[in-house]
Motif scaffolding. Structure first.
Motif, PDB file in Angstrom:
ATOM      1  N   UNK A 121       3.247   7.080 -10.764  1.00 36.55           N
ATOM      2  CA  UNK A 121       2.720   6.124 -11.743  1.00 36.55           C
ATOM      3  C   UNK A 121       3.837   5.383 -12.491  1.00 36.55           C
ATOM      4  N   UNK A 122       4.865   4.970 -11.716  1.00 35.84           N
ATOM      5  CA  UNK A 122       5.986   4.270 -12.322  1.00 35.84           C
ATOM      6  C   UNK A 122       6.221   2.892 -11.701  1.00 35.84           C
ATOM      7  N   UNK A 123       5.512   2.573 -10.661  1.00 38.18           N
ATOM      8  CA  UNK A 123       5.733   1.306  -9.976  1.00 38.18           C
ATOM      9  C   UNK A 123       5.091   0.158 -10.745  1.00 38.18           C
ATOM     10  N   UNK A 124       5.660  -1.032 -10.601  1.00 32.42           N
ATOM     11  CA  UNK A 124       5.082  -2.233 -11.182  1.00 32.42           C
ATOM     12  C   UNK A 124       3.628  -2.382 -10.717  1.00 32.42           C
ATOM     13  N   UNK A 125       2.763  -2.894 -11.583  1.00 35.54           N
ATOM     14  CA  UNK A 125       1.327  -2.953 -11.287  1.00 35.54           C
ATOM     15  C   UNK A 125       1.036  -3.720 -10.001  1.00 35.54           C
ATOM     16  N   UNK A 126       1.672  -4.877  -9.819  1.00 33.72           N
ATOM     17  CA  UNK A 126       1.430  -5.669  -8.612  1.00 33.72           C
ATOM     18  C   UNK A 126       1.937  -4.955  -7.368  1.00 33.72           C
ATOM     19  N   UNK A 127       3.086  -4.302  -7.505  1.00 35.31           N
ATOM     20  CA  UNK A 127       3.662  -3.554  -6.384  1.00 35.31           C
ATOM     21  C   UNK A 127       2.755  -2.381  -6.009  1.00 35.31           C
ATOM     22  N   UNK A 128       2.270  -1.671  -7.026  1.00 33.74           N
ATOM     23  CA  UNK A 128       1.394  -0.521  -6.770  1.00 33.74           C
ATOM     24  C   UNK A 128       0.091  -0.967  -6.102  1.00 33.74           C
ATOM     25  N   UNK A 129      -0.415  -2.117  -6.517  1.00 37.65           N
ATOM     26  CA  UNK A 129      -1.650  -2.620  -5.891  1.00 37.65           C
ATOM     27  C   UNK A 129      -1.415  -2.897  -4.409  1.00 37.65           C
ATOM     28  N   UNK A 130      -0.303  -3.534  -4.087  1.00 37.06           N
ATOM     29  CA  UNK A 130      -0.017  -3.816  -2.682  1.00 37.06           C
ATOM     30  C   UNK A 130       0.135  -2.523  -1.894  1.00 37.06           C
ATOM     31  N   UNK A 131       0.779  -1.529  -2.510  1.00 32.94           N
ATOM     32  CA  UNK A 131       0.921  -0.237  -1.834  1.00 32.94           C
ATOM     33  C   UNK A 131      -0.438   0.398  -1.559  1.00 32.94           C
ATOM     34  N   UNK A 132      -1.343   0.313  -2.528  1.00 40.32           N
ATOM     35  CA  UNK A 132      -2.664   0.913  -2.335  1.00 40.32           C
ATOM     36  C   UNK A 132      -3.444   0.181  -1.238  1.00 40.32           C
ATOM     37  N   UNK A 133      -3.307  -1.128  -1.191  1.00 37.68           N
ATOM     38  CA  UNK A 133      -3.995  -1.897  -0.149  1.00 37.68           C
ATOM     39  C   UNK A 133      -3.430  -1.552   1.232  1.00 37.68           C
ATOM     40  N   UNK A 134      -2.112  -1.431   1.317  1.00 37.96           N
ATOM     41  CA  UNK A 134      -1.509  -1.026   2.590  1.00 37.96           C
ATOM     42  C   UNK A 134      -1.905   0.406   2.955  1.00 37.96           C
ATOM     43  N   UNK A 135      -1.985   1.256   1.939  1.00 36.99           N
ATOM     44  CA  UNK A 135      -2.408   2.638   2.169  1.00 36.99           C
ATOM     45  C   UNK A 135      -3.836   2.677   2.711  1.00 36.99           C
ATOM     46  N   UNK A 136      -4.697   1.804   2.198  1.00 36.33           N
ATOM     47  CA  UNK A 136      -6.072   1.749   2.693  1.00 36.33           C
ATOM     48  C   UNK A 136      -6.094   1.389   4.177  1.00 36.33           C
ATOM     49  N   UNK A 137      -5.233   0.466   4.590  1.00 36.93           N
ATOM     50  CA  UNK A 137      -5.150   0.118   6.007  1.00 36.93           C
ATOM     51  C   UNK A 137      -4.707   1.316   6.844  1.00 36.93           C
ATOM     52  N   UNK A 138      -3.720   2.024   6.339  1.00 34.89           N
ATOM     53  CA  UNK A 138      -3.241   3.214   7.055  1.00 34.89           C
ATOM     54  C   UNK A 138      -4.354   4.253   7.207  1.00 34.89           C
ATOM     55  N   UNK A 139      -5.074   4.486   6.141  1.00 32.44           N
ATOM     56  CA  UNK A 139      -6.158   5.475   6.184  1.00 32.44           C
ATOM     57  C   UNK A 139      -7.232   5.060   7.182  1.00 32.44           C
ATOM     58  N   UNK A 140      -7.532   3.758   7.234  1.00 36.30           N
ATOM     59  CA  UNK A 140      -8.530   3.284   8.181  1.00 36.30           C
ATOM     60  C   UNK A 140      -8.053   3.464   9.613  1.00 36.30           C
ATOM     61  N   UNK A 141      -6.753   3.192   9.850  1.00 37.90           N
ATOM     62  CA  UNK A 141      -6.199   3.387  11.194  1.00 37.90           C
ATOM     63  C   UNK A 141      -6.324   4.848  11.620  1.00 37.90           C
ATOM     64  N   UNK A 142      -6.194   5.750  10.656  1.00 35.46           N
ATOM     65  CA  UNK A 142      -6.317   7.184  10.937  1.00 35.46           C
ATOM     66  C   UNK A 142      -7.778   7.655  10.907  1.00 35.46           C
ATOM     67  N   UNK A 143      -8.709   6.689  10.818  1.00 40.75           N
ATOM     68  CA  UNK A 143     -10.143   6.965  10.797  1.00 40.75           C
ATOM     69  C   UNK A 143     -10.570   7.785   9.581  1.00 40.75           C
ATOM     70  N   UNK A 144      -9.835   7.634   8.510  1.00 43.87           N
ATOM     71  CA  UNK A 144     -10.191   8.270   7.240  1.00 43.87           C
ATOM     72  C   UNK A 144     -10.889   7.201   6.387  1.00 43.87           C
TER      73      UNK A 144
END
Length: 368
Positions: free
Chosen positions: A100-123
């Motif tokens: 919980x130390x990343x810049x808000x915009x940076x953290x949002x992009x990370x979460x969106x990319x993480x969502x893509x990763x989770x979908x690729x893993x069928x999660x």
């Protein structure tokens, strides 16, 4: 039905390379700053192993809960993405975000990319939760909305997926056919056949020369209970030279029967006969009469069997009419019909005729 048409996700990674100025503004410790820069250069040159080793060595120099640790873990996540090591990438990005130390915009992009990763893993459930949270905070881009639709559809949550999928096709006039196929399929799974038919019309408009689109539209209209529209669609397909056969039309009727909807099947067959798309032969007249009987629509069944019996004078047809009259207690008409059934009846049929005549005469005597 048509759900298999939806294609797999294609990841387009917006890899997040931290510019030096941003790192400096965040007062990153010099040793970690150097490690991040060196890892970035190694990654850009394609040396992922060196980038990973540099970052791993720097982990010991970062305190728990610090911006340094968050940045190292984040960069390890993107190195893992570049290496297509998606489970590791998910783990590192989750750890980075947990600081919980990343810049808000940076953290949002990370979460969106993480969502893509989770979908690729069928999660899909985890991916959907992340996207839902981000959607509450700020509107999603079109690609992210598409990803959320995919997650919902894979989870079978069509009620959530359909409105978003409709947003996708409205926002993109050139949306791929697969989005309309998905809308057709999800609406069908929800039992919203009329809605599915409306989206199928879009596919038909796009590809009017494909017979399968005509068949599917007619089938959906039939499922929605609009048998006249289904017959009209089939007539247009027939007149347009789509190559629909009588077997195609008979199969559409059978679809309703198999779905446990004999009344709908009878209405469709009746419409197809009226449109002269199927010949009004004895076999199909019998089929229509049987369907009305199965649907327990006695008025129509009675009229159908009477028309058949008067046309063929077959004892089988007279006895089917007699059976309806027996159930309804039309004793005088029953006696007349049984008399007509005598001609050509088999021994077994004659026994049945005598039995039913006895019921009718007894009923008449009791009522007189």
């Amino acid at each position: 039905m048509i759900m298999g048409a939806f294609r797999s996700i294609v990841l387009v990674w917006a890899l997040l390379f931290m510019p030096t100025t941003l790192l400096a503004q965040q007062a990153v410790a010099p040793a970690v700053f150097s490690a991040l820069n060196n890892a970035q250069k190694a990654q850009q040159s394609g040396d992922l192993t060196s980038a990973r080793n540099t970052l791993t060595a720097a982990l010991d120099k970062a305190a728990e809960g610090s911006i340094e640790l968050a940045l190292i873990q984040q960069r390890l996540g993107y190195v893992a993405i570049a290496a297509e090591q998606y489970p590791q990438a998910i783990d590192w990005l989750n750890k980075a975000l947990a600081q919980d130390r990343l810049d808000a915009d940076v953290a949002r992009q990370d979460r969106l990319n993480l969502a893509q990763l989770l979908a690729v893993q069928e999660r899909y459930s985890e991916a959907a939760r992340l996207l839902e949270t981000e959607r509450r905070n700020a509107p999603l881009e079109l690609e992210q909305t598409q990803l959320l639709v995919q997650c919902y559809s894979r989870m079978g949550e069509y009620g959530k997926a359909i409105p978003l999928a409709e947003q996708v096709v409205k926002a993109d006039a050139g949306a791929d056919d697969v989005w309309y196929q998905l809308l057709v399929g999800m609406s069908y799974e929800q039992g919203q056949y009329a809605r599915a038919a409306q989206w199928q019309k879009v596919l038909l408009k796009r590809h009017p020369a494909r017979p399968e689109h005509w068949r599917q539209l007619a089938g959906l209209q039939s499922q929605a209970g609009d048998q006249r529209a289904a017959a009209a669609t089939l007539r247009l397909a027939h007149e347009g030279g789509m190559g629909l056969t009588r077997a195609d039309l008979d199969n559409l009727v059978a679809l309703q029967v198999n779905a446990g909807a004999p009344w709908q099947a009878a209405r469709l067959l009746e419409a197809l006969l009226a449109q002269q798309l199927l010949p009004t032969d004895t076999a199909r007249q019998e089929r229509l009469a049987q369907l009305w009987t199965l649907a327990r629509d006695r008025d129509r069944a009675r009229a159908a069997w009477a028309a058949l019996a008067n046309g063929s004078n077959k004892p089988d047809h007279w006895l089917r009419l007699a059976n309806i009259q027996l159930e309804e207690g039309d004793w005088s008409e029953l006696l007349t019909t049984l008399q007509r059934a005598q001609n050509g009846a088999s021994n077994q049929q004659r026994q049945l005729i005598r039995q039913w005549e006895g019921y009718a005469r007894s009923a008449i005597e009791n009522n007189s």
